[in-house]
Design a protein around this motif. Structure first.
Motif, mmCIF file in Angstrom:
data_model
loop_
_atom_site.group_PDB
_atom_site.id
_atom_site.type_symbol
_atom_site.label_atom_id
_atom_site.label_comp_id
_atom_site.label_asym_id
_atom_site.label_seq_id
_atom_site.Cartn_x
_atom_site.Cartn_y
_atom_site.Cartn_z
ATOM 1 N N LEU A 120 0.738 -1.225 -0.056
ATOM 2 C CA LEU A 120 -0.091 -0.114 0.020
ATOM 3 C C LEU A 120 0.791 1.245 -0.140
ATOM 4 O O LEU A 120 0.682 2.034 -0.761
ATOM 5 C CB LEU A 120 -0.960 0.048 1.060
ATOM 6 N N GLY A 150 -0.816 0.049 -3.981
ATOM 7 C CA GLY A 150 -1.829 -0.837 -4.159
ATOM 8 C C GLY A 150 -1.889 -1.806 -5.029
ATOM 9 O O GLY A 150 -2.829 -2.119 -6.159
ATOM 10 N N LEU A 175 -9.254 -2.723 -2.708
ATOM 11 C CA LEU A 175 -8.431 -2.857 -1.612
ATOM 12 C C LEU A 175 -8.728 -2.005 -0.371
ATOM 13 O O LEU A 175 -9.433 -1.380 -0.422
ATOM 14 C CB LEU A 175 -6.802 -2.395 -2.200
#
Length: 659
Positions: A56, A153, A187
């Motif tokens: 991330l 991501g 996500l």
């Protein structure tokens, strides 16, 4: 503890640090702040612990604005191979204790400290910066820290590129104390809780260059998105940024206490947790023990492995059992016992999906050895002992009667036969497409050592297994000793051809003397094995997987995936094999204090030195067979560290007896 001091050793810039979260996620990077792998990140989380890992927050671009000047605090490498900015002139030192900490000498008056740690209590990544000035400035804004988070991501094995689907939108609350982004709808959101001020300024940083990926023959460039910039006035105190993929954790941080107080609380808890294990190796060992389902398991290595059966059972003997972590050992053994199928335990759990893979002849046998070690501590309850012994009975019955991939106790000699074309079953398991590099179909030597040990272990409570153990041991003595060297064949009945032998000099024969509860050879026969392995395979970092005199020997592990896998078990050094070797070496030499000291000096000191290189405070997966034995593979490997801990424990017991 690993510390790189002033003058900063430029050759150490790419040594790596690791902060694991206990669920399969982690933060990782380098001493010099450069990201050299696709796996280096500040927030890398496991969505289905310990698998489903996603990146991330890859990193940050950080700098200090002070007295009209800009001082970089992070380095980036861009295609074709350009480093900008460069912090080496100001980087004073780096330390891994209690967690990764950098100190920068920005000018004659200004010292800045930056640190990062992952809280195992909350899985949050905490970043903190502090500036110290020898002369106070009249300008209250003299120390302005700017931090741009770099986001992706993506799956942790993948790379990210500029695209219109990336969502830069920021959600802010609590006077911008909490900012969140959700780059892609499927996500988790990224939460950043800070004591700074956020300014939305979306942009792309393009063509990051990951040198380790290029060396591995893989794609190596990536684009990252930066949604905005945080500003902190360091003249008013330290800057704090807490990153999380958990909405609940971020909300708790923002609603209950300010970022600074929460970071301080997390730091206190982490310092206490890290001080508890005692030794440096035991603190490092904790990184590999993670949650799976309602139980526990062991990550085989960071950054790219998950949990593998064989690796788990080998590593836990040192990481857990020899280190006194009995409850974790019990939880792992019980968790894995529940995965038995046709007398076999899984070789590994894939990153995605819950269907395990069973292509291993030895994982189940290493489980038996690990159970033996655990039960010998006398910490198991009666119920646990019964459960684990029943699992062993299931394994031995399945192997005796026959199970997958031709695994079956031979009717003619009682040894364990295994293997079918196209499937890799032993720990030498490299495979590229349909090419199994070291198939070892037949009766591999270490498999027999494990099989006989498993039979003898089970015979301790069930006399049914005593006769099969004796029969297999007699056949081993009759069939495995090479009359030309008095050492052992690596494989017999090769490709299931009766009498066919493989004379390759490999380390697998060492398990007949060391590394397992019961040695199969003693006297001159044991000495012949140890002497051959020492002469042909021993290096300071471990044992080669093939003798340099062999035409198939590969002295360097490098290049494309095909080239690397072709060298993986064809000469490449494995540190974990030093554990069995040292134990075998001790068994064939006279016991006593002097012998223990000699073993420490010869075999352990190079491993201790390696803790300060490559994967800091850890041991690498592999190294080149040729000098200077450059480390390669994963820089953080569970069974490498586990075997060092196990041998440390063994030597300590021997010294107590000698005293």
């Amino acid at each position: 503890m690993t510390r790189i001091g002033r003058p900063f050793d430029i050759s150490r810039l790419e040594d790596e640090w690791l902060e694991a979260d206990g669920f399969g996620g982690f933060a990782s990077g380098t001493a010099g702040t450069l990201r050299t792998r696709r796996y280096h990140a500040l927030l890398l989380t496991a969505t289905r612990a310990p698998g489903g890992r996603i990146v991330l927050v890859n990193g940050v671009e950080a700098w200090l604005e002070a007295n009209g000047k800009r001082y970089p605090l992070s380095m980036q490498r861009y295609v074709p191979d350009v480093i900008y900015p460069d912090v080496t002139a100001s980087l004073l030192d780096f330390d891994t204790q209690p967690w990764p900490t950098w100190r920068f000498q920005l000018d004659a008056q200004t010292l800045l400290t930056a640190e990062v740690f992952v809280s195992k209590a909350t899985c949050e990544t905490v970043l903190r910066w502090r500036a110290e000035a020898s002369e106070p400035s009249a300008n209250s804004n003299a120390f302005t820290l700017k931090v741009r988070p770099l986001l992706s991501g993506r799956d942790y094995h993948a790379l990210h590129h500029e695209n219109p689907a990336f969502n830069f939108n920021a959600q802010t609350s609590d006077e911008q104390a909490r900012v969140s982004w959700q780059p892609y709808g499927d996500l988790p959101a990224i939460q950043a809780v800070t004591n700074g001020v956020y300014t939305h300024a979306p942009d792309w940083y393009r063509n990051f260059y990951y040198v380790r990926e290029r060396e591995r023959g893989l794609d190596f460039s990536e684009d990252l998105a930066t949604p905005g910039v945080f500003s902190f006035n360091l003249a008013e105190g330290e800057a704090v940024m807490i990153l999380s993929a958990s909405i609940a954790a971020a909300a708790r941080t923002a609603n209950i206490e300010p970022a600074t107080a929460h970071a301080t609380q997390l730091a206190t808890i982490e310092q206490q947790r890290r001080a508890a294990p005692g030794s440096r190796l035991q603190r490092s060992a904790d990184a590999y023990v993670v949650t799976r389902n309602e139980g526990r398991t062991i990550i085989a290595g960071f950054p790219w492995f998950t949990d593998w059966g064989r690796d788990t059972f080998i590593a836990m003997r040192g990481l857990l059992i020899a280190s006194g972590r009995y409850s974790d050992a019990e939880a792992i053994l019980l968790e894995w016992a529940g995965t038995l199928s046709e007398g076999m335990l899984p070789n590994r759990f894939p990153d995605y999906g819950d269907t395990p893979e069973y292509n291993s002849v030895d994982a189940s046998l290493w489980f038996v050895v690990a159970v033996h070690d655990y039960l010998a501590t006398h910490h198991a309850t009666a119920a646990t002992r019964t459960c684990l012994q029943q699992a062993i009975e299931t394994i031995l019955t399945g192997y005796t009667n026959g199970t997958r991939f031709g695994i079956k106790a031979s009717a003619d000699d009682g040894l364990l036969s295994a293997g079918v074309s196209g499937v890799q079953l032993t720990w030498m398991d490299a495979k590229v497409g349909d090419w199994v590099v070291t198939p070892r179909i037949g009766k591999p030597v270490e498999v027999q050592a494990l099989w006989i040990n498993a039979l003898r272990i089970a015979a301790m409570w069930n006399p049914r297994w005593q006769q099969p153990a004796e029969r297999a041991l007699q056949a081993f003595h009759e069939r495995f000793i090479d009359p030309s060297t008095q050492a052992l064949f690596d494989n017999i009945d090769v490709d299931h051809v009766n009498g066919a032998v493989d004379r390759s000099i490999r380390p697998n024969q060492i398990f007949a003397v060391g590394g397992l509860p019961f040695q199969l050879l003693d006297g001159a026969a044991a000495r012949a094995v140890v002497d051959q392995v020492e002469a042909e395979l021993l290096t300071p970092l471990g044992l080669r997987t093939l003798a340099p005199s062999d035409p198939g020997y590969r002295g360097h592990y490098a290049g494309t995936p095909l080239e690397r896998d072709g060298a993986y078990h064809q000469g490449t050094v494995w540190p974990w094999l030093l554990g069995p070797f040292i134990e075998a070496w001790l068994r064939v030499h006279a016991t006593g204090h002097d012998v223990c000291m000699q073993a420490k000096a010869r075999f352990l000191e190079p491993l201790y030195a390696h803790l300060d290189h490559a994967g800091l405070d850890h041991l690498s997966e592999i190294a080149d067979g040729d000098a200077p034995h450059r480390p390669a593979g994963t820089p953080f490997q569970a069974w490498s560290l586990g075997e060092l801990l196990r041998i440390e424990n063994l030597l300590a017991r021997m010294e107590r007896i000698a005293a």
